[in-house]
Design an enzyme around this catalytic site. Sequence first.
Site, PDB file in Angstrom:
ATOM      1  N   ASP A 248       0.848  -1.191   0.000  1.00  0.00           N
ATOM      2  CA  ASP A 248       0.000   0.000   0.000  1.00  0.00           C
ATOM      3  C   ASP A 248       0.885   1.243   0.000  1.00  0.00           C
ATOM      4  O   ASP A 248       1.804   1.356   0.823  1.00  0.00           O
ATOM      5  CB  ASP A 248      -0.901  -0.028   1.250  1.00  0.00           C
ATOM      6  N   ILE A 249       0.624   2.157  -0.950  1.00  0.00           N
ATOM      7  CA  ILE A 249       1.450   3.376  -1.035  1.00  0.00           C
ATOM      8  C   ILE A 249       1.191   4.227   0.227  1.00  0.00           C
ATOM      9  O   ILE A 249       0.049   4.361   0.649  1.00  0.00           O
ATOM     10  CB  ILE A 249       1.081   4.223  -2.286  1.00  0.00           C
ATOM     11  N   GLU A 291      -4.905   2.303  -3.943  1.00  0.00           N
ATOM     12  CA  GLU A 291      -3.431   2.424  -3.990  1.00  0.00           C
ATOM     13  C   GLU A 291      -2.813   1.184  -3.353  1.00  0.00           C
ATOM     14  O   GLU A 291      -1.755   1.237  -2.750  1.00  0.00           O
ATOM     15  CB  GLU A 291      -2.899   3.708  -3.316  1.00  0.00           C
TER      16      GLU A 291
HETATM   17  N1  LIG Z   1      -5.154   9.609  -8.072  1.00  0.00           N
HETATM   18  C1  LIG Z   1      -5.761   8.512  -7.658  1.00  0.00           C
HETATM   19  N2  LIG Z   1      -6.040   8.395  -6.340  1.00  0.00           N
HETATM   20  C2  LIG Z   1      -6.654   7.276  -5.924  1.00  0.00           C
HETATM   21  C3  LIG Z   1      -7.012   6.249  -6.798  1.00  0.00           C
HETATM   22  N3  LIG Z   1      -7.600   5.270  -6.072  1.00  0.00           N
HETATM   23  C4  LIG Z   1      -7.602   5.668  -4.784  1.00  0.00           C
HETATM   24  N4  LIG Z   1      -7.024   6.886  -4.658  1.00  0.00           N
HETATM   25  C5  LIG Z   1      -6.812   7.709  -3.464  1.00  0.00           C
HETATM   26  O1  LIG Z   1      -5.911   7.079  -2.581  1.00  0.00           O
HETATM   27  C6  LIG Z   1      -6.082   7.707  -1.309  1.00  0.00           C
HETATM   28  C7  LIG Z   1      -5.901   6.674  -0.229  1.00  0.00           C
HETATM   29  O2  LIG Z   1      -5.904   7.356   0.978  1.00  0.00           O
HETATM   30  P1  LIG Z   1      -5.955   6.653   2.379  1.00  0.00           P
HETATM   31  O3  LIG Z   1      -6.703   5.362   2.290  1.00  0.00           O
HETATM   32  O4  LIG Z   1      -6.468   7.660   3.373  1.00  0.00           O
HETATM   33  O5  LIG Z   1      -4.493   6.262   2.693  1.00  0.00           O
HETATM   34  P2  LIG Z   1      -3.130   7.041   2.585  1.00  0.00           P
HETATM   35  O6  LIG Z   1      -3.312   8.496   2.411  1.00  0.00           O
HETATM   36  O7  LIG Z   1      -2.340   6.355   1.521  1.00  0.00           O
HETATM   37  O8  LIG Z   1      -2.512   6.774   3.973  1.00  0.00           O
HETATM   38  P3  LIG Z   1      -1.865   5.420   4.501  1.00  0.00           P
HETATM   39  O9  LIG Z   1      -2.351   4.318   3.666  1.00  0.00           O
HETATM   40  O10 LIG Z   1      -2.331   5.320   5.919  1.00  0.00           O
HETATM   41  O11 LIG Z   1      -0.391   5.615   4.417  1.00  0.00           O
HETATM   42  C8  LIG Z   1      -7.476   8.338  -1.317  1.00  0.00           C
HETATM   43  O12 LIG Z   1      -7.331   9.745  -1.301  1.00  0.00           O
HETATM   44  C9  LIG Z   1      -8.059   7.901  -2.642  1.00  0.00           C
HETATM   45  O13 LIG Z   1      -8.895   8.893  -3.222  1.00  0.00           O
HETATM   46  C10 LIG Z   1      -6.726   6.429  -8.188  1.00  0.00           C
HETATM   47  O14 LIG Z   1      -7.012   5.597  -9.041  1.00  0.00           O
HETATM   48  N5  LIG Z   1      -6.103   7.562  -8.577  1.00  0.00           N
END
Ligand SMILES: Nc1nc2c(ncn2[C@@H]2O[C@H](COP(=O)(O)OP(=O)(O)OP(=O)(O)O)[C@@H](O)[C@H]2O)c(=O)[nH]1
Length: 375
Positions: A248-249, A291
């Site tokens: 997970d990013i 992500e």
């Molecule tokens: N640009 C883009 N963003 C995405 C996509 N799918 C999911 N996201 C975003 O990924 C983000 C994931 O955020 P969180 O689940 O809060 O997690 P995080 O900010 O990575 O924090 P941690 O996982 O706790 O490190 C959200 O803002 C989603 O909108 C996509 O296909 N494109």
Amino acid sequence: MKQADNPYIIFTKLFDSLITSGCRPGHDEDTNRKIVVINLFAIVGMSITLVLGIKALFNEQLTLGIVLLSSATLFGLCKGVLLHSKLKNNHIIAPTLLVLCLLSLMLYLVIFGGVAGTGPLWIFVLPPVAMFFAGVFWGIITVGLFIALCAVILFTPGDALLIASYTHEFKVRLLLSFATVTFLSAFYEHSRQTSFIIIRDISEKFERQALYDALTNLPNRRGIQKFIDHEINRAKRQQEQLTLILCDIDRFKQVNDNYGHDGGDIALKHVADLFKEVIREQDGVARWGGEEFLFVLPTTNESNGVVLAEKIRETIQATPVQIKNTSLTITASFGVAQIHLENGLNNALSLADKALYRAKEKGRNKVLSASSLTP
Ligand SMILES: Nc1nc2c(ncn2[C@@H]2O[C@H](COP(=O)(O)OP(=O)(O)OP(=O)(O)O)[C@@H](O)[C@H]2O)c(=O)[nH]1
């Protein structure tokens, strides 16, 4: 009566096996459809020529009877070729034989006239059959040759090549109407082939869209499922190890907030491209969620899975992504779990998820294995 004894079911099963003999999973859909039509045509051709041949013998038309019975044998041979599963090109040999058989039978009917001079009426069967089996190009060549031969036979001075007798008007109209049917058949076959290619391309496109993520070009959840099932079965059969990595990013929301959704998309594509470079050929990787990514590592135990996850983590950290003239370093967290086949896939997925959660808790940019989790 048992269902298997039902005459209707027995008949349908028999009919099915008769018309599908020669079809193989390795052939494309169009070839298998052609094989079904060849089977049908060979059965119908054999039955008609057999009945007409016996009838001709009873009517003391010896030559016609022998020709029709020989054709019945050739039609039967086509069926035999298709039944012969070891013949590699039986789907090419059978239709060639069938068209040649039809061609010679039609020439015979034109020369000898068949019953009461009605034989030439059968030649209209040839164009659609030749186009369908040989394709538009070879179909036109085959039928074109037939038209040329017929023209020579019908218009040789003094009817020297004809046994039957036709009026001049009949010969001209026969050839003109035959050429018209040939043109229409070629046009129809061309449209059929074009529509088939369009439909096949659309269906391939939809299939790809259903199984692959358009942004990263990686398989999605559905897309990797087949690979996982295959690898689980293989691991069971060969008693091998199989390990999962969930990735997970880190703080991806901030990437979106700072660089916009398009910037986030660039970052996702960037890491997906890195994954494709880092993993081994036999490994699978999919976009598991927003992500989040899943790696499937055949013939790998958990500690080797941790080694690969570390390698991926280091690569992501060491390879910044360029977003709008900014070089951005991103990191990711990893949970690694070996699939213990007796516990199933979902158990390993849930353990990898827990390990990933713990890696996030411990400050992110870390690899944790399921076995390192304290209960
Ligand atoms: N640009 C883009 N963003 C995405 C996509 N799918 C999911 N996201 C975003 O990924 C983000 C994931 O955020 P969180 O689940 O809060 O997690 P995080 O900010 O990575 O924090 P941690 O996982 O706790 O490190 C959200 O803002 C989603 O909108 C996509 O296909 N494109």
